[in-house]
Enzyme design. Structure first.
Site, PDB file in Angstrom:
ATOM      1  N   GLU A 130      -0.180   8.605 -21.270  1.00 17.58           N
ATOM      2  CA  GLU A 130       1.051   7.811 -21.409  1.00 17.58           C
ATOM      3  C   GLU A 130       1.982   8.403 -22.452  1.00 17.58           C
ATOM      4  O   GLU A 130       3.094   7.910 -22.656  1.00 17.58           O
ATOM      5  CB  GLU A 130       0.732   6.359 -21.764  1.00 17.58           C
ATOM      6  CG  GLU A 130       0.218   5.530 -20.606  1.00 17.58           C
ATOM      7  CD  GLU A 130       1.122   5.622 -19.385  1.00 17.58           C
ATOM      8  OE1 GLU A 130       2.340   5.477 -19.527  1.00 17.58           O
ATOM      9  OE2 GLU A 130       0.583   5.864 -18.291  1.00 17.58           O
ATOM     10  N   PRO A 183       9.941  13.038 -21.883  1.00 17.99           N
ATOM     11  CA  PRO A 183      11.029  12.728 -20.945  1.00 17.99           C
ATOM     12  C   PRO A 183      12.142  11.914 -21.597  1.00 17.99           C
ATOM     13  O   PRO A 183      13.178  11.671 -20.980  1.00 17.99           O
ATOM     14  CB  PRO A 183      10.331  11.929 -19.842  1.00 17.99           C
ATOM     15  CG  PRO A 183       9.101  11.381 -20.475  1.00 17.99           C
ATOM     16  CD  PRO A 183       8.696  12.339 -21.547  1.00 17.99           C
ATOM     17  N   ASP A 202      24.407  35.396 -16.691  1.00 18.78           N
ATOM     18  CA  ASP A 202      23.621  34.408 -15.963  1.00 18.78           C
ATOM     19  C   ASP A 202      24.374  33.100 -15.781  1.00 18.78           C
ATOM     20  O   ASP A 202      25.272  32.784 -16.549  1.00 18.78           O
ATOM     21  CB  ASP A 202      22.336  34.078 -16.750  1.00 18.78           C
ATOM     22  CG  ASP A 202      21.246  35.103 -16.511  1.00 18.78           C
ATOM     23  OD1 ASP A 202      21.226  35.691 -15.430  1.00 18.78           O
ATOM     24  OD2 ASP A 202      20.415  35.278 -17.419  1.00 18.78           O
ATOM     25  N   ARG A 250      13.882  34.997 -22.890  1.00 18.10           N
ATOM     26  CA  ARG A 250      14.757  35.954 -22.202  1.00 18.10           C
ATOM     27  C   ARG A 250      16.098  36.127 -22.902  1.00 18.10           C
ATOM     28  O   ARG A 250      16.853  37.029 -22.579  1.00 18.10           O
ATOM     29  CB  ARG A 250      14.898  35.613 -20.716  1.00 18.10           C
ATOM     30  CG  ARG A 250      15.594  34.339 -20.407  1.00 18.10           C
ATOM     31  CD  ARG A 250      15.336  33.925 -18.975  1.00 18.10           C
ATOM     32  NE  ARG A 250      15.853  34.873 -17.990  1.00 18.10           N
ATOM     33  CZ  ARG A 250      17.140  35.104 -17.749  1.00 18.10           C
ATOM     34  NH1 ARG A 250      18.048  34.479 -18.442  1.00 18.10           N
ATOM     35  NH2 ARG A 250      17.503  35.957 -16.825  1.00 18.10           N
TER      36      ARG A 250
HETATM   37  N1  SAH Z   1       4.976   7.220 -20.582  1.00 22.57           N
HETATM   38  C1  SAH Z   1       5.899   8.253 -20.963  1.00 22.57           C
HETATM   39  C2  SAH Z   1       5.698   9.520 -20.122  1.00 22.57           C
HETATM   40  C3  SAH Z   1       4.410  10.228 -20.404  1.00 22.57           C
HETATM   41  S1  SAH Z   1       4.252  11.681 -19.462  1.00 22.57           S
HETATM   42  C4  SAH Z   1       7.317   7.747 -20.780  1.00 22.57           C
HETATM   43  O1  SAH Z   1       7.540   6.980 -19.849  1.00 22.57           O
HETATM   44  O2  SAH Z   1       8.209   8.136 -21.529  1.00 22.57           O
HETATM   45  C5  SAH Z   1       3.065  12.579 -20.408  1.00 22.57           C
HETATM   46  C6  SAH Z   1       3.606  13.705 -21.247  1.00 22.57           C
HETATM   47  O3  SAH Z   1       4.234  14.656 -20.410  1.00 22.57           O
HETATM   48  C7  SAH Z   1       4.653  13.328 -22.278  1.00 22.57           C
HETATM   49  O4  SAH Z   1       4.072  12.909 -23.477  1.00 22.57           O
HETATM   50  C8  SAH Z   1       5.427  14.633 -22.448  1.00 22.57           C
HETATM   51  O5  SAH Z   1       4.830  15.479 -23.425  1.00 22.57           O
HETATM   52  C9  SAH Z   1       5.293  15.280 -21.084  1.00 22.57           C
HETATM   53  N2  SAH Z   1       6.509  15.126 -20.275  1.00 22.57           N
HETATM   54  C10 SAH Z   1       6.670  14.307 -19.212  1.00 22.57           C
HETATM   55  N3  SAH Z   1       7.892  14.420 -18.682  1.00 22.57           N
HETATM   56  C11 SAH Z   1       8.545  15.341 -19.409  1.00 22.57           C
HETATM   57  C12 SAH Z   1       9.859  15.878 -19.357  1.00 22.57           C
HETATM   58  N4  SAH Z   1      10.752  15.499 -18.447  1.00 22.57           N
HETATM   59  N5  SAH Z   1      10.186  16.826 -20.273  1.00 22.57           N
HETATM   60  C13 SAH Z   1       9.303  17.225 -21.209  1.00 22.57           C
HETATM   61  N6  SAH Z   1       8.044  16.739 -21.309  1.00 22.57           N
HETATM   62  C14 SAH Z   1       7.663  15.800 -20.428  1.00 22.57           C
END
Ligand code: SAH
Length: 251
Positions: A117, A90, A170, A155
């Site tokens: 996490e 994220p 698109d 795609r």
């Molecule tokens: N503690 C972290 C979030 C971990 S979520 C933080 O606050 O930054 C667990 C996993 O989900 C992450 O390691 C990632 O691979 C995935 N993930 C979560 N949200 C995501 C997003 N918006 N885009 C891509 N991968 C995501």
């Protein structure tokens, strides 16, 4: 031909999306291949541990670096230096159509899916070459994010969609939202398809679609207009919208 190597603790999550529709066909056509690698297979301890408590305390678990480094290095081997290694996170750069187009230029891509996490920071620093977020929200794992990347990129590969022009029309292709679509019947419960679409007048249809696309983007995502590719006629139409407040439907 594009090959994805996906590194995950939950490879079975990918089974169904890869076995249907466009993604299935892309694989049958030899345009796409996806190899799923279970990170747990690259542990060396008796209990196949892939996560551990965070240094510094606090809740949750962190994915250990060793099995992830081992998996990516073993699978990519000599291809490692030239293969983008993308960590789903994220905190990464936001995935969009431009990013999908850029990734579609590669022959091979590696995707690392976090859980819990997240992954030990050293994976991001010393193994990943790119970090991608699919949106400003937190998922419980990177698998659905990886699937979004695989889908959006596939795609765009030549020949994957039945209509070769489709990806260029698109939403987001030229920075605008796409015009609305209609199919038969021409009238349903008294709701009519815009008559211009039934007219058979190609130039009028094109003009109607372009204007509907501009109107929609103006109403829903004005932020996109600043970076869109616009003709002089588009700009004139947008100025009219600003003046009259975008009446006329299609929004
Ligand atoms: N503690 C972290 C979030 C971990 S979520 C933080 O606050 O930054 C667990 C996993 O989900 C992450 O390691 C990632 O691979 C995935 N993930 C979560 N949200 C995501 C997003 N918006 N885009 C891509 N991968 C995501």
């Amino acid at each position: 031909m594009l090959h994805f190597d996906v590194f995950t603790l939950f490879p079975t999550i990918f089974a169904s999306p890869l076995q249907e529709s466009i993604l299935k066909r892309a694989q049958e056509m030899g345009r796409l291949s996806v190899a799923l690698h279970d990170i747990r297979d690259y542990t060396t301890d008796k209990h196949h541990i892939t996560d551990d408590y965070p240094y510094g305390g606090g809740g949750g678990m962190v994915m250990k670096p060793e099995p992830i480094f081992a998996a990516v290095e073993a699978v990519l081997a000599e291809a490692l230096p030239e293969t983008p290694v993308i960590l789903l996170s994220p905190q990464g750069r936001l995935f969009n159509q431009a990013a999908a187009r850029e990734l579609a230029e590669h022959q091979r891509l590696a995707l690392i899916c976090g859980r819990y996490e997240g992954v030990d920071e050293r994976v991001r620093q010393f193994l990943a070459t790119d970090e991608i977020s699919i949106g400003d929200y937190v998922l419980s794992g990177g698998e659905l994010g990886a699937m979004v990347v695989v889908d959006a990129v596939t795609r765009l590969l030549p020949g994957v969609l039945g209509d070769p022009g489709a990806p260029f029309e698109d939403s987001h292709a030229d920075g605008l939202l796409e015009y609305p679509h209609y199919t038969r019947p021409a009238e349903y419960r008294g709701y009519k398809v815009p008559s211009v679409l039934l007219s058979g007048h190609h130039a009028e249809v094109t003009r109607w679609r372009r204007q509907a696309s501009l109107r929609r983007t103006f109403l829903r995502r004005p932020d996109l207009l600043a970076r869109a590719r616009l003709s002089e006629a588009d700009r004139v139409f947008l100025r009219q919208l600003e003046e009259v407040g975008a009446q006329g439907g299609g929004g």
